[in-house]
Structures are given as C-alpha cells and as structure tokens.
Enzyme design. Structure first.
Site, PDB file in Angstrom:
ATOM      1  N   SER A  10      24.672  26.498  -9.562  1.00 35.09           N
ATOM      2  CA  SER A  10      24.930  27.577 -10.536  1.00 35.09           C
ATOM      3  C   SER A  10      23.776  28.572 -10.596  1.00 35.09           C
ATOM      4  O   SER A  10      22.611  28.208 -10.435  1.00 35.09           O
ATOM      5  CB  SER A  10      25.107  26.989 -11.934  1.00 35.09           C
ATOM      6  OG  SER A  10      26.127  26.035 -11.927  1.00 35.09           O
ATOM      7  N   GLU A  19      31.743  15.005  -7.613  1.00 31.29           N
ATOM      8  CA  GLU A  19      31.253  15.125  -8.991  1.00 31.29           C
ATOM      9  C   GLU A  19      32.389  14.817  -9.976  1.00 31.29           C
ATOM     10  O   GLU A  19      32.190  14.103 -10.955  1.00 31.29           O
ATOM     11  CB  GLU A  19      30.706  16.542  -9.229  1.00 31.29           C
ATOM     12  CG  GLU A  19      30.093  16.717 -10.608  1.00 31.29           C
ATOM     13  CD  GLU A  19      29.381  18.059 -10.796  1.00 31.29           C
ATOM     14  OE1 GLU A  19      29.407  18.891  -9.871  1.00 31.29           O
ATOM     15  OE2 GLU A  19      28.801  18.264 -11.877  1.00 31.29           O
TER      16      GLU A  19
HETATM   17  C1  LIG Z   1      25.652  19.498 -19.030  1.00 25.70           C
HETATM   18  C2  LIG Z   1      25.685  20.449 -17.876  1.00 25.70           C
HETATM   19  C3  LIG Z   1      25.050  20.113 -16.697  1.00 25.70           C
HETATM   20  C4  LIG Z   1      25.067  21.003 -15.626  1.00 25.70           C
HETATM   21  N1  LIG Z   1      24.390  20.646 -14.484  1.00 25.70           N
HETATM   22  C5  LIG Z   1      24.368  21.502 -13.433  1.00 25.70           C
HETATM   23  C6  LIG Z   1      23.621  21.185 -12.253  1.00 25.70           C
HETATM   24  O1  LIG Z   1      22.943  20.151 -12.161  1.00 25.70           O
HETATM   25  N2  LIG Z   1      23.631  22.054 -11.225  1.00 25.70           N
HETATM   26  C7  LIG Z   1      24.332  23.216 -11.258  1.00 25.70           C
HETATM   27  O2  LIG Z   1      24.321  23.936 -10.274  1.00 25.70           O
HETATM   28  N3  LIG Z   1      25.050  23.567 -12.387  1.00 25.70           N
HETATM   29  C8  LIG Z   1      25.070  22.740 -13.466  1.00 25.70           C
HETATM   30  N4  LIG Z   1      25.760  23.083 -14.614  1.00 25.70           N
HETATM   31  C9  LIG Z   1      26.384  24.395 -14.684  1.00 25.70           C
HETATM   32  C10 LIG Z   1      27.903  24.372 -14.677  1.00 25.70           C
HETATM   33  O3  LIG Z   1      28.417  24.083 -13.405  1.00 25.70           O
HETATM   34  C11 LIG Z   1      28.352  25.760 -15.155  1.00 25.70           C
HETATM   35  O4  LIG Z   1      27.901  25.876 -16.511  1.00 25.70           O
HETATM   36  C12 LIG Z   1      29.850  25.914 -15.103  1.00 25.70           C
HETATM   37  O5  LIG Z   1      30.268  26.040 -13.776  1.00 25.70           O
HETATM   38  C13 LIG Z   1      30.316  27.169 -15.900  1.00 25.70           C
HETATM   39  O6  LIG Z   1      29.629  28.284 -15.481  1.00 25.70           O
HETATM   40  P1  LIG Z   1      28.907  29.270 -16.519  1.00 25.70           P
HETATM   41  O7  LIG Z   1      28.057  28.435 -17.419  1.00 25.70           O
HETATM   42  O8  LIG Z   1      28.240  30.339 -15.737  1.00 25.70           O
HETATM   43  O9  LIG Z   1      30.075  29.861 -17.413  1.00 25.70           O
HETATM   44  P2  LIG Z   1      31.059  31.055 -17.010  1.00 25.70           P
HETATM   45  O10 LIG Z   1      31.534  30.842 -15.606  1.00 25.70           O
HETATM   46  O11 LIG Z   1      30.412  32.339 -17.318  1.00 25.70           O
HETATM   47  O12 LIG Z   1      32.260  30.793 -17.992  1.00 25.70           O
HETATM   48  C14 LIG Z   1      32.240  31.206 -19.360  1.00 25.70           C
HETATM   49  C15 LIG Z   1      33.577  30.854 -19.982  1.00 25.70           C
HETATM   50  O13 LIG Z   1      34.619  31.596 -19.320  1.00 25.70           O
HETATM   51  C16 LIG Z   1      35.628  30.718 -18.818  1.00 25.70           C
HETATM   52  N5  LIG Z   1      36.124  31.220 -17.528  1.00 25.70           N
HETATM   53  C17 LIG Z   1      35.352  31.658 -16.490  1.00 25.70           C
HETATM   54  N6  LIG Z   1      36.151  32.033 -15.459  1.00 25.70           N
HETATM   55  C18 LIG Z   1      37.429  31.832 -15.854  1.00 25.70           C
HETATM   56  C19 LIG Z   1      38.681  32.005 -15.220  1.00 25.70           C
HETATM   57  N7  LIG Z   1      38.791  32.474 -13.982  1.00 25.70           N
HETATM   58  N8  LIG Z   1      39.793  31.659 -15.916  1.00 25.70           N
HETATM   59  C20 LIG Z   1      39.710  31.166 -17.199  1.00 25.70           C
HETATM   60  N9  LIG Z   1      38.545  30.987 -17.850  1.00 25.70           N
HETATM   61  C21 LIG Z   1      37.409  31.306 -17.182  1.00 25.70           C
HETATM   62  C22 LIG Z   1      34.926  29.372 -18.639  1.00 25.70           C
HETATM   63  O14 LIG Z   1      35.838  28.293 -18.714  1.00 25.70           O
HETATM   64  C23 LIG Z   1      33.965  29.379 -19.827  1.00 25.70           C
HETATM   65  O15 LIG Z   1      34.629  28.947 -20.988  1.00 25.70           O
HETATM   66  C24 LIG Z   1      25.746  22.230 -15.722  1.00 25.70           C
HETATM   67  C25 LIG Z   1      26.379  22.572 -16.920  1.00 25.70           C
HETATM   68  C26 LIG Z   1      26.347  21.710 -17.990  1.00 25.70           C
HETATM   69  C27 LIG Z   1      27.020  22.116 -19.268  1.00 25.70           C
END
Ligand SMILES: Cc1cc2nc3c(=O)[nH]c(=O)nc-3n(C[C@H](O)[C@H](O)[C@H](O)COP(=O)(O)OP(=O)(O)OC[C@H]3O[C@@H](n4cnc5c(N)ncnc54)[C@H](O)[C@@H]3O)c2cc1C
Length: 431
Positions: free
Chosen positions: A117, A232
């Site tokens: 991410s 995962e």
């Molecule tokens: C506890 C935890 C551990 C993590 N560990 C890691 C790790 O070790 N390594 C790593 O790389 N990442 C990690 N992550 C990151 C995680 O993979 C991302 O937070 C996740 O993919 C969501 O991306 P974002 O936070 O950028 O949210 P965004 O992608 O910005 O999403 C924001 C909101 O919009 C919604 N949304 C986005 N796109 C769409 C769509 N096309 N249709 C409908 N709804 C949508 C999402 O569901 C969410 O509610 C971790 C996250 C958490 C919470």
C-alpha cells in the site's frame, strides 16, 4: 495437494511424535529449535518435501501444528514469511530463489513485511507510484509505502513497484523481495488507537535489489501480488496452533529459551478469538450481571451461530481445495463474514463494558490501573481487540472491494466503469 487418509495421518502423527521425543528440548534457544523443526520439514509440513515441507495438505499441516502444541513443544514460526511470502515464492519463484529465501522463513531467522500500500494506492493498488529502475545488476527503488505492518521488525519485505510507465497500470508492475536493513529504507512508526505501533510508513530512497530477487518476471507483479493477497485472505480462515514467539533478527525471540513459548492446547489461537469471540463474551456478560438480559443473550447466540458457520465454512473450503475444486467467491465471502463477526463482537464488548469501555491504558501501568478500577482482569485485552476491530474489514482488500470482486467475477455483474485500464500509466492523472 490431497489430504492423506485418516490412517495415513495417524502414521504421520506417530512419526512426528517419535521425532519430538528425540528432538524437543525446552532448554534450546528458539533459534536452535526452529532450525531443527524447519530442517526436518515439520515447521511448514504442507509445503512440498523438496522445499522444507512434508508434502501434506493444508488441513493435515494444521493437524501437525496442533499436535506439536499438544505435545508441549513450540510450533513453527507464524507471520508474513510463512503465511504469505513463502507460499508466493513456492508458486512463482525460481529454484534459486526458493533455495535462498525459504530456509530463513521456515527457521524463523528472517522476519518479513509487506510493502504494497501507498498513500495513493490502497484499494487501487495497481495505481502504485513507487518505481524500480534497472541499473546494472540491481534495481534501484524510490517511493513511499504506508500501513506496513511489522515494518519496524522486518529484515526483508515483499515489494511491488512500477518498472514500466509506458504500459497500462496493471501491466507495468513488478514484484521483488527487498532487504529492509539497508541505508535507503527508512521506517517511521505510526501509533494506532489501540496504543500499539503495528503499522509504519516506509520511505525508500535509492534502495537496491539484486536482479536475482525479481519474482515472476518483469511486468508480472500484478499476478504475483494477487497470489500473495489470496494467501492473505486464506489466513483469515482456519489456522493451526500459533505461538507468541516472534521470528526475525530484529525484534524476534530467537535467543530466548524455547520452553518459554510453550502454550497449553486450548489457550486460544489468537487474541481476537480469546477476547471478542463468544466464549469470552459469554463470561463477560456473567461478570457484569447481564447474562439474563434477553437482548444480550440474543446477540451472544447470533455471534455463536456466525462463528460456528464460519468454522464449518472454513472446513468446507479446505475440503474443496483438497479435492482440487473451488467455489468461486467463497474466500471473499468468508472474509466478509469473519469481519461481520469481529464487528458484532466489538459492539457487544462495548455494550457489556458500558462506562469501563472508555478506559484504555496506553501503557502497562495505565492498563493495570484501568483493570483495577473496572474490576475486569483482562480489560486491556478486551479493549485492544475491540479497538482493533476496524482493521480486518480494511486489510487484505476492504469489504467493499470484496463485494466488487464477488459482483463482477462471480455473479457476472457489469464491471465498475473505469477509464484507466488501457491508458499508459504515464498519461493517467495522479495525486
Ligand atoms: C490493520 C491493517 C494492516 C495493514 N497492513 C498492511 C501491510 O502490512 N502492508 C500493506 O501494504 N498494506 C497494509 N494495510 C493497508 C490496506 O491494504 C489498505 O488500507 C487497504 O487496501 C485500503 O486502502 P486505503 O487505506 O488506501 O483506502 P482506500 O482505498 O482509499 O479506500 C477508502 C474507502 O473507499 C472504499 N473504496 C475504495 N475503492 C472502492 C471501490 N472501487 N468500490 C467501492 N468502495 C471503494 C474502501 O472500501 C474504503 O472504505 C493494512 C491496513 C490495515 C487496516
């Protein structure tokens, strides 16, 4: 991998028992113990025989890890290495890559994290902007990652980076294994509301990766990353025995006495299962005098029912997998149902705790004081689990993304409109 028959599993467990009798010694350091266990193929018994495993099915592998715990020994290392990086390497790695990286995973001498991410690429992971440019025998990496769980204690990582901006976004990504312990990798901890530092930001400046650590070929990173994400998701399902012992050279427990990590069978596989699952909440309802309250009883039964369905769904998924079949969408649905259970548990926890649910100690002293005031011995554990409940519905693909996958790939609904699938990445608007 097909499951061995019940009698054959009995033979395997008998062999394991003999091996444990001859090899388990609580006075060994964890490093020495995991080395023995890993080299004998008992740390990851569902990996192939030629690659540090015993060629068992996943279900039989889980049975082996539970038997190791039942014997009173410490099962193999658990984490990103054995749960995600190793299985990905088994699918996409060359023999040379497997030979160089798998031993550190099965023996716990390496600790891994996942550099996927970015600030502008989470759900839309294919929009990632970290670059890797070939320079002689190395790829040179620049960019920023975020939410990197365990990044502060990892010496290696799975990394996805852009190696070609002239092709559409999914096609220009490559997958690497990168050393975290090098000057170009700076890890900055992020504090979460549980009080823990689980995640980090990672800033990468001219970090280097030898060409031999590109996994699956240049431009094939999207496929390889999806393999990691599938593993995962599978982790959210059934688990075998787990251990509090941490792998890796940075904050791992490798030099601690192995016997200090023996966990009695039935002591619960995870904090989540202990603190927000129905057994703990049923006890909590009694502790706070609400076990006769009809709405509380209904919610407990709802949670119990969901957890049972989840356990049975996990068994069904494993049985299908072992017979070489799959039910499209089942892992996505199982992850969403698991998240639903986590949220039900969280809400019931806060409801039962009432005012005590506002007390959370951010250090051991404050946690002990809160527990004394509330009269609930494991308040800190309950609170940490409830506060962390926001996490599972987001990581590994949020609930909304799981629904999109099921809608488009299983139900055949029209794809989400997108204008960026055929455009070269360099021409896409970016933040
Ligand atoms: C506890 C935890 C551990 C993590 N560990 C890691 C790790 O070790 N390594 C790593 O790389 N990442 C990690 N992550 C990151 C995680 O993979 C991302 O937070 C996740 O993919 C969501 O991306 P974002 O936070 O950028 O949210 P965004 O992608 O910005 O999403 C924001 C909101 O919009 C919604 N949304 C986005 N796109 C769409 C769509 N096309 N249709 C409908 N709804 C949508 C999402 O569901 C969410 O509610 C971790 C996250 C958490 C919470």
């Amino acid at each position: 991998m097909t499951a061995v028959s019940e009698s054959d599993l009995g033979v395997v467990l008998g062999e394991l028992d003999e091996w444990l009798e001859a090899n388990w010694d609580p006075e060994l350091s964890l490093r020495e113990w995991w080395q023995r266990l890993g080299e004998a193929g008992w740390a990851q018994p569902h990996w192939p025989r030629e690659w540090y495993g015993r060629g068992l099915s996943r279900a039989d592998g889980l049975a082996v890890s539970l038997a190791i715990q039942g014997f009173g020994a410490v099962p193999g290392p658990v984490g990103f290495a054995t749960g995600m990086a190793g299985p990905t390497l088994l699918v996409h790695g060359t023999d040379d890559q497997k030979r160089r990286h798998l031993p550190g995973m099965v023996t716990g001498s390496d600790g891994f994290c996942q550099l996927f991410s970015e600030p502008n690429a989470g759900s839309d992971l294919a929009g990632l902007q970290t670059t890797a440019v070939l320079d002689g025998d190395d790829w040179v990496v620049n960019g920023q990652k975020v939410w990197t769980s365990g990044g502060q204690v990892a010496n290696k990582a799975m990394l996805v980076a852009r190696t070609n901006v002239d092709v559409p976004k999914h096609a220009g990504i490559s997958y690497f294994l990168i050393r975290m312990d090098q000057p170009g990798v700076e890890v900055r901890p992020l504090r979460e509301m549980t009080g823990r530092n689980f995640f980090n930001e990672v800033f990468i400046t001219d970090a280097r990766i030898p060409v031999d650590d590109l996994i699956g070929g240049e431009g094939k990173g999207w496929t390889v990353a999806n393999t990691t994400l599938a593993f995962e998701r599978a982790l959210s399902g059934g688990r075998g025995a787990t251990t509090p012992a941490r792998p890796g050279p940075i904050a791992g427990d490798l030099d601690v006495r192995a016997g200090d990590f023996v966990v009695a069978p039935g002591d619960g596989p995870s904090v989540a299962a202990r603190s927000s699952g129905w057994p703990r909440l049923a006890v909590l309802a009694r502790e706070v005098g609400r076990n006769g309250d009809p709405p509380v009883r209904q919610r407990l039964v709802r949670l119990y029912t969901l957890e049972r369905i989840l356990a049975l769904t996990g068994r069904r998924a494993r049985a299908l997998q072992e017979s070489g079949r799959e039910l499209p969408g089942l892992p996505n649905l199982a992850k969403m149902a698991q998240n639903h259970a986590v949220r039900l548990g969280r809400d019931l926890t806060f409801d039962l705790l009432q005012a005590a649910g506002m007390l959370h100690g951010y250090d051991p002293q404050a946690a002990a004081a809160s527990e004394a005031v509330a009269g609930i011995a494991d308040l800190a554990d309950l609170m940490e689990t409830a506060l962390f409940a926001q996490g599972p519905p987001i990581y590994g693909g949020s609930d909304q993304i799981q629904r999109n996958i099921v809608g488009e790939r299983v139900l055949g609904l029209p794809r989400e409109p997108s204008t960026d699938r055929r455009v070269p990445f360099r021409d896409l608007p970016k933040n």
